[in-house]
Design a protein around this motif. Sequence first.
Motif, PDB file in Angstrom:
ATOM      1  N   TYR A  15     -26.405  -4.242  49.335  1.00  0.00           N
ATOM      2  CA  TYR A  15     -26.743  -5.823  49.033  1.00  0.00           C
ATOM      3  C   TYR A  15     -27.984  -5.953  49.848  1.00  0.00           C
ATOM      4  O   TYR A  15     -28.930  -6.667  49.319  1.00  0.00           O
ATOM      5  CB  TYR A  15     -25.726  -6.848  49.367  1.00  0.00           C
ATOM      6  N   MET A  16     -28.061  -5.609  51.158  1.00  0.00           N
ATOM      7  CA  MET A  16     -29.307  -5.913  51.854  1.00  0.00           C
ATOM      8  C   MET A  16     -30.484  -5.233  51.256  1.00  0.00           C
ATOM      9  O   MET A  16     -31.542  -5.607  51.253  1.00  0.00           O
ATOM     10  CB  MET A  16     -29.133  -5.455  53.512  1.00  0.00           C
ATOM     11  N   ARG A  17     -30.081  -3.725  51.091  1.00  0.00           N
ATOM     12  CA  ARG A  17     -31.253  -2.859  50.478  1.00  0.00           C
ATOM     13  C   ARG A  17     -31.927  -3.514  49.112  1.00  0.00           C
ATOM     14  O   ARG A  17     -33.072  -3.714  48.905  1.00  0.00           O
ATOM     15  CB  ARG A  17     -30.771  -1.467  50.242  1.00  0.00           C
ATOM     16  N   VAL A  18     -30.918  -4.166  48.321  1.00  0.00           N
ATOM     17  CA  VAL A  18     -31.297  -4.722  47.018  1.00  0.00           C
ATOM     18  C   VAL A  18     -31.900  -5.989  47.273  1.00  0.00           C
ATOM     19  O   VAL A  18     -33.109  -6.266  46.676  1.00  0.00           O
ATOM     20  CB  VAL A  18     -30.110  -5.055  46.188  1.00  0.00           C
ATOM     21  N   GLY A  19     -31.658  -6.713  48.204  1.00  0.00           N
ATOM     22  CA  GLY A  19     -32.368  -7.803  48.509  1.00  0.00           C
ATOM     23  C   GLY A  19     -34.099  -7.713  48.884  1.00  0.00           C
ATOM     24  O   GLY A  19     -34.817  -8.436  48.516  1.00  0.00           O
ATOM     25  N   THR A  20     -34.019  -6.565  49.671  1.00  0.00           N
ATOM     26  CA  THR A  20     -35.283  -6.208  50.152  1.00  0.00           C
ATOM     27  C   THR A  20     -36.185  -5.647  48.963  1.00  0.00           C
ATOM     28  O   THR A  20     -37.292  -6.105  48.762  1.00  0.00           O
ATOM     29  CB  THR A  20     -35.300  -5.157  51.083  1.00  0.00           C
ATOM     30  N   ASN A  21     -35.655  -4.784  48.108  1.00  0.00           N
ATOM     31  CA  ASN A  21     -36.321  -4.429  46.994  1.00  0.00           C
ATOM     32  C   ASN A  21     -36.835  -5.261  45.844  1.00  0.00           C
ATOM     33  O   ASN A  21     -37.690  -5.386  45.587  1.00  0.00           O
ATOM     34  CB  ASN A  21     -35.497  -3.301  46.362  1.00  0.00           C
ATOM     35  N   VAL A  22     -35.760  -6.244  45.743  1.00  0.00           N
ATOM     36  CA  VAL A  22     -36.043  -7.483  44.652  1.00  0.00           C
ATOM     37  C   VAL A  22     -37.124  -8.260  45.300  1.00  0.00           C
ATOM     38  O   VAL A  22     -37.981  -8.766  44.688  1.00  0.00           O
ATOM     39  CB  VAL A  22     -34.805  -8.295  44.515  1.00  0.00           C
ATOM     40  N   GLY A  23     -37.028  -8.555  46.770  1.00  0.00           N
ATOM     41  CA  GLY A  23     -38.073  -9.523  47.115  1.00  0.00           C
ATOM     42  C   GLY A  23     -39.443  -8.919  47.165  1.00  0.00           C
ATOM     43  O   GLY A  23     -40.548  -9.471  46.920  1.00  0.00           O
ATOM     44  N   PRO A 146     -11.459  -8.097  48.073  1.00  0.00           N
ATOM     45  CA  PRO A 146     -11.799  -8.914  49.556  1.00  0.00           C
ATOM     46  C   PRO A 146     -13.360  -9.196  49.375  1.00  0.00           C
ATOM     47  O   PRO A 146     -14.215  -8.441  49.059  1.00  0.00           O
ATOM     48  CB  PRO A 146     -11.337  -8.053  50.524  1.00  0.00           C
ATOM     49  N   ASP A 147     -13.444 -10.389  50.162  1.00  0.00           N
ATOM     50  CA  ASP A 147     -14.961 -10.939  50.466  1.00  0.00           C
ATOM     51  C   ASP A 147     -15.790 -11.030  49.059  1.00  0.00           C
ATOM     52  O   ASP A 147     -16.920 -10.761  49.285  1.00  0.00           O
ATOM     53  CB  ASP A 147     -15.715  -9.805  51.265  1.00  0.00           C
ATOM     54  N   MET A 148     -15.058 -11.149  48.027  1.00  0.00           N
ATOM     55  CA  MET A 148     -16.067 -11.424  46.904  1.00  0.00           C
ATOM     56  C   MET A 148     -16.581 -12.662  46.865  1.00  0.00           C
ATOM     57  O   MET A 148     -17.836 -12.764  46.074  1.00  0.00           O
ATOM     58  CB  MET A 148     -14.993 -11.403  45.614  1.00  0.00           C
ATOM     59  N   ALA A 149     -16.254 -13.707  47.582  1.00  0.00           N
ATOM     60  CA  ALA A 149     -17.263 -14.806  47.722  1.00  0.00           C
ATOM     61  C   ALA A 149     -18.513 -14.679  48.261  1.00  0.00           C
ATOM     62  O   ALA A 149     -19.563 -14.810  47.722  1.00  0.00           O
ATOM     63  CB  ALA A 149     -16.615 -16.084  48.612  1.00  0.00           C
ATOM     64  N   SER A 150     -18.662 -13.827  49.184  1.00  0.00           N
ATOM     65  CA  SER A 150     -19.857 -13.362  49.936  1.00  0.00           C
ATOM     66  C   SER A 150     -20.516 -12.337  48.945  1.00  0.00           C
ATOM     67  O   SER A 150     -22.156 -12.678  48.520  1.00  0.00           O
ATOM     68  CB  SER A 150     -19.651 -12.328  51.166  1.00  0.00           C
ATOM     69  N   ALA A 151     -19.927 -11.368  48.117  1.00  0.00           N
ATOM     70  CA  ALA A 151     -20.636 -10.785  46.984  1.00  0.00           C
ATOM     71  C   ALA A 151     -21.513 -11.501  45.988  1.00  0.00           C
ATOM     72  O   ALA A 151     -22.282 -11.363  45.478  1.00  0.00           O
ATOM     73  CB  ALA A 151     -19.611  -9.708  46.355  1.00  0.00           C
ATOM     74  N   VAL A 152     -20.589 -12.599  45.449  1.00  0.00           N
ATOM     75  CA  VAL A 152     -21.004 -13.571  44.415  1.00  0.00           C
ATOM     76  C   VAL A 152     -22.302 -14.344  45.151  1.00  0.00           C
ATOM     77  O   VAL A 152     -23.489 -14.342  44.333  1.00  0.00           O
ATOM     78  CB  VAL A 152     -20.086 -14.661  44.040  1.00  0.00           C
ATOM     79  N   GLU A 153     -22.221 -14.678  46.278  1.00  0.00           N
ATOM     80  CA  GLU A 153     -23.554 -15.417  46.718  1.00  0.00           C
ATOM     81  C   GLU A 153     -24.657 -14.731  47.008  1.00  0.00           C
ATOM     82  O   GLU A 153     -25.720 -14.892  46.704  1.00  0.00           O
ATOM     83  CB  GLU A 153     -22.950 -16.144  48.260  1.00  0.00           C
TER      84      GLU A 153
END
Length: 454
Positions: A15-23, A146-153
């Motif tokens: 998720y961190m990597r994807v955020g960087t790439n999309v940004g 588990p932790d799907m709320a974080s995944a959705v956000e």
Amino acid sequence: MDNEKNRFSARAARYMRVGTNVGGLAARAAGSRLLGLERDDTRMAAELATALGGLKGPLMKVAQLLSTIPEALPAEYARELSQLQSAAPAMGPGFVRRRMAAELGPDWRQRFADFDITAAASASLGQVHKATSHDGRALAVKLQYPDMASAVEADLTQLKTIFAIHARMNPAVETSEILKEISARLREELDYDLEARHTRLYGAIFANEPRIRVPEIVAELSTRRLLTMTWLNGRPLLDYKDAPLDQRNAIAQAMFTAWWFPFSHYGVIHGDPHLGNYTVFEDGGAAAGINLLDYGCIRTFPVGFVQGVIDLYKGLLRGDRDLIVHAYESWGFRGLSDELIEALSIWARFIYGPLLDDRERVIAEGTTPGAYGRQEAFTVHKILREKGPVAVPREFVFMDRAAIGLGGVFLHLGAKQNWYRLFNETIEGFELSRVAERQRAAFVAAGVPLPDAA
């Protein structure tokens, strides 16, 4: 256990990597526009798909939704995103035992007569296990990861960035309300208690309809992240593609009722009508009806919106432009020019077309499920590009998605019906006050929140 921890750690890193790439893509899109450079949207779309391709979360479902709204995303983006996979690999026995203990306590296994530790199905938010109750009922146990709320956000953050890229491309559609709607629905899908209430609502609506079966919720074995219900036996809908026409028509009639009846009588739709959310049950060796599954994506509407949908149908049927425009405005469209009204009406005539045609026919003639709506979307795209932008109201998003999905299922079946008669039988005697009364009574009984404007 270490392997599963590693898998979740890898997902967080992804998720961190994807955020960087999309940004980075967003920055390049902004720079191209600022400097007056030509942008290669096809290449950027492919890069976006690559950036997102490692995710197995809800964003993949969003891509399919957005592909049904002309101009919600550039065509290149919608095409690339629609090819991404939405299924997630099932988690193993150790994960299941820990998650079940977290939801039902350390003695969870004793609460079932039998529990299959191997998942029967998996999806983006969780997986389903088959079990047996102590009174002998077959059960479906839906267990959230588990932790799907974080995944959705995290997914919603990526979606916001994608829309930001689009906003820099002189878009024909203003997407702020679309983002709000998708965000609200995805967050709701995490709440299995709400899904249980929606399931009970549909169970009450179809209590006396033998062609439509709804699972029963087992409350004592359910939590906000665990949903246990009765297992409904049935075969995949596509098993009937080559069945006799009368069986395919029987399935289509049941599906038509399952979608249009709750909307026109209670202001609620099943917002995700893809093939995996239905199975077919038989009677005497022939298709007799459908099992309506998965109530995670239910959309409720104020009764005024329901009236607007009926008004638009009647306006198109009579050629009454004033009524058509009134319907769009009641949906929430604002500041519509003549050109934008025409663009919306091209799309409306496509959606409503079979319901306006008093004859027996397939849902769309001369097309295939993969091409359903493509020509109309192209025409609307051209007008919106030249005369837009138009702000799409929230209520339109899942209404449109569901109508397209339903039509695609009918195409897969090759069903042949007089859709005009089916629809007019469904809305016969429609009165707004009666819909409001039914909605309030049914929603309160099921514990479902009433729509804000109801």
